[in-house]
Design a protein around this motif. Structure first.
Motif: not given
Length: 664
Positions: A481-482, A488-491, A494-499
């Motif tokens: 679905a993604l 892909a750019d959203v992921l 979110l990867t860069r913002a992941s804690a």
């Protein structure tokens, strides 16, 4: 019903003819809890009322120097103290239980109604009002239900105390029995004005809250145009109006409280003066005077419940009216006659004539975006809500009328007005899926059969894993679905913002309504969520309106590939998406007037060409005044992309379609 048993398996069918009737229904629905609270309240109030008698016996025993009588009076006081403690504890416990269970019942009713109506709810009732009803108003309604049984116990205790005083000492008991009803009813003339002031205060407070919410939501825009001071001034004025209204309301309630203190004080002074005169003349004993005085003093406690029930009703009545306004809406009057089996087949709207064949990707073009939104909701069975007979609020005005059986009939189907039936006509026929009317399906089955994603989808706060954890067929995975939604750019974001150390985007938290993402990112995540569910029919309203043309082409191709063999309907006027659809339908004036391939319609249908190429006036002109365009062959070369472009979306005609094919 105990708190541990919440939520209710079935909150029941409320009486929504008026706010007071709804409060009455709510109280009767918890009759067992009300009776328990009444019983403990009578025990508590009765034990409190027995204290003056025991104290009077003790005083008289001291005067008579009787040790045996003093011992019995002491034992009686200890026993009454135990009963008072037990009664007060259990009264508080049952009263709070009634409060919480009543509030939970109302919240369940609101949640059920919201799920039933879906997006149609916020078109008739503001979303802020629904939130206000489910939070603050629920607490006020629960307060009245909780205070009702305590008030009944206090009223019965007053009757018992007055009757006992008349039998115990008629000379003073009659005075108390006459004065108590006067004290209880003395504040009634003041209540209407206090209620009006309280309603005005709540209305102004609601406006100030709405203004504050709008200001916070649009803070970025306000800063961009330099409008912070303007809106800050508006909020200052609104908050000052709330303060003034609150002060005026508090003054009235302070006057009521003063009356509740002053009149009992006058009673006690009169009682002591008259009783002392009788004791001096020897017509009553000192112990009897102490008993009557103590009983009259303790009468002030149950009298306070009269003021509380008046306040609780004045606050809960408008809250109940707002709850009734929401709960009186309903989706359809048709009973659910079919089982939970999801039907399969073509999706057909008999009102507009729109047909979406099973297993095909159908694009729908509407000249009016509002008409497209209404039609998208209609395809999902989201009819406009109407009020039940006797309900308040909805149904009195709006874009829709109500048929004879209470179902929705839209405005007449005039040019550009959308779908509907004339006023007073039978209800609109339901959308059919595989020949089965959606309105005849149970609500859950209808929602599972046809999923509608509107043009402004909402992302709830939580992790991406939580966002994509929705009921589904299990055929489409989250990765598929993604990928189809081009996330892909959203992921990556979110990867860069992941804690976490592993940087898993699925565990990255998304803020409320996805405000940490751009509009296009939110739209694609919502599209991925819809694709995961894999419904029998998926209806998308402008699924690519917030993305650029290159991303739009890839998203359209991804939808077509992932949904191959499944019924998909997309409302859009973008040539990129239209050229990739299996079938395109033009809806004009509330009717499906043309269907076919994108390029054929672009060549042969002037109204279609006017919408897709952003021409003005052609789609509304009479046929005799329309200027036909020169037909272009299907293999015509792409037009010059640097000329003839109109503001807005720039991807048009067959050239854009060929570019899509190359990128796909």
């Amino acid at each position: 019903m105990q708190i541990r048993d919440l939520p209710y398996s079935d909150p029941g069918e409320p009486d929504v003819r008026s706010g007071p009737r709804f409060l009455l229904w709510l109280g009767l629905s918890q009759l067992r809890g009300q009776l328990r609270c009444l019983g403990w309240g009578l025990l508590h109030q009765g034990a409190v009322a027995g204290l003056p008698l025991a104290v009077g016996f003790a005083v008289q025993a001291v005067i008579d120097r009787s040790g045996r009588s003093l011992t019995l009076a002491g034992a009686l006081i200890v026993g009454l103290g135990v009963l008072i403690a037990l009664g007060d504890t259990m009264l508080h416990r049952t009263a709070v239980t009634n409060w919480i269970t009543a509030a939970a019942r109302v919240q369940q009713l609101l949640a059920r109604k919201t799920a039933e109506l879906g997006s149609a709810l916020t078109r008739r009732v503001a979303a802020g009002e629904v939130v206000a009803v489910s939070t603050g108003d629920v607490e006020k309604i629960g307060w009245f239900i909780e205070a009702l049984s305590r008030f009944a116990a206090a009223a019965l205790a007053l009757v018992l105390i007055c009757t006992g005083l008349v039998l115990y000492l008629p000379s003073l008991g009659v005075l108390v029995a006459i004065a108590v009803p006067v004290l209880a009813l003395a504040v009634l003339p003041l209540l209407p004005r206090a209620t009006r002031r309280a309603d005005l205060q709540r209305e102004k407070a609601g406006r100030a809250t709405e203004l504050a919410s709008d200001t916070v939501a649009g803070l970025r825009v306000l800063r961009g145009i330099g409008g912070e001071e303007l809106f800050l001034g508006r909020y200052r004025r609104a908050s000052q109006e709330v303060r003034e209204a609150a002060v005026r309301s508090a003054r009235m309630w302070a006057l009521i409280s003063a009356v509740q203190v002053f009149l009992p004080g006058v009673l006690l002074i009169s009682l002591v003066w008259y009783g002392a005169t009788l004791a001096q003349d020897g017509r009553i004993e000192i112990g009897q005077l102490v008993t009557v005085y103590s009983a009259a003093t303790l009468l002030l406690l149950p009298l306070r419940h009269f003021e509380e029930i008046a306040m609780a009703y004045s606050f809960s009545r408008p809250s109940a009216q707002r709850a009734v306004r929401v709960l009186s809406l309903r989706r359809s009057a048709r009973p659910a006659g079919l089982g939970p089996v999801v039907p399969e087949g073509d999706l057909y709207d008999p009102v507009t004539g729109l047909l979406a064949p099973q297993g095909l990707f159908t694009a729908v073009v509407c000249g009016d975006p509002d008409e497209a939104g209404r039609l998208a909701d209609r395809l999902g069975g989201h009819a406009e809500p109407v009020a039940q007979p006797g309900g308040t609020g909805p149904g009195d005005a709006g874009p829709c009328d109500t048929g004879p059986d209470g179902t929705v009939t839209d405005a007449p189907a005039t040019e550009g007005s959308g779908t509907g039936a004339v006023d007073g006509a039978p209800p609109l026929p339901s959308v059919l899926l595989g020949g089965v009317p959606l309105d005849d399906l149970p609500l859950g089955t209808a929602r599972a059969a046809v999923l509608v994603q509107d043009k402004d989808p909402v992302l709830l706060s939580g992790t991406l894993r939580d966002l994509l954890d929705v009921p589904s067929s299990g055929i489409v995975s989250a990765d598929q679905a993604l990928a189809a939604a081009q996330c892909a750019d959203v992921l990556d974001a979110l990867t860069r913002a992941s804690a976490g150390a592993d940087g898993d985007p699925m565990d990255t938290r998304i803020t409320e309504r996805g405000r940490s993402l751009s509009g296009g990112q939110r739209q694609r995540l919502a599209l991925a969520r819809s694709l995961i569910t894999d419904p029998e029919a998926l209806v998308l309203d402008e699924p690519t309106s917030a993305v650029d043309s290159h991303t739009e082409a890839r998203v359209a191709a991804g939808i077509g590939q992932l949904r191959k063999g499944r019924t998909t309907v997309a409302f859009s006027s973008s040539p990129l998406l239209l050229d990739l659809a299996d079938r395109v339908v033009l809806v004009h004036g509330g009717r499906a007037v043309a269907a076919g391939a994108h390029r054929a319609l672009l060549r042969d249908e002037p109204r279609y060409r006017a919408v897709v190429t952003r021409e003005t006036g052609v789609e509304d002109a009479p046929p005799s005044q329309r200027t036909p365009s020169r037909p272009e062959p299907a293999d015509a070369s792409p037009p010059d992309r640097t000329s003839g472009r109109t503001p807005g979306r720039t991807d048009n005609t067959a050239g854009a379609a060929e570019e899509v094919e190359e990128k796909a």
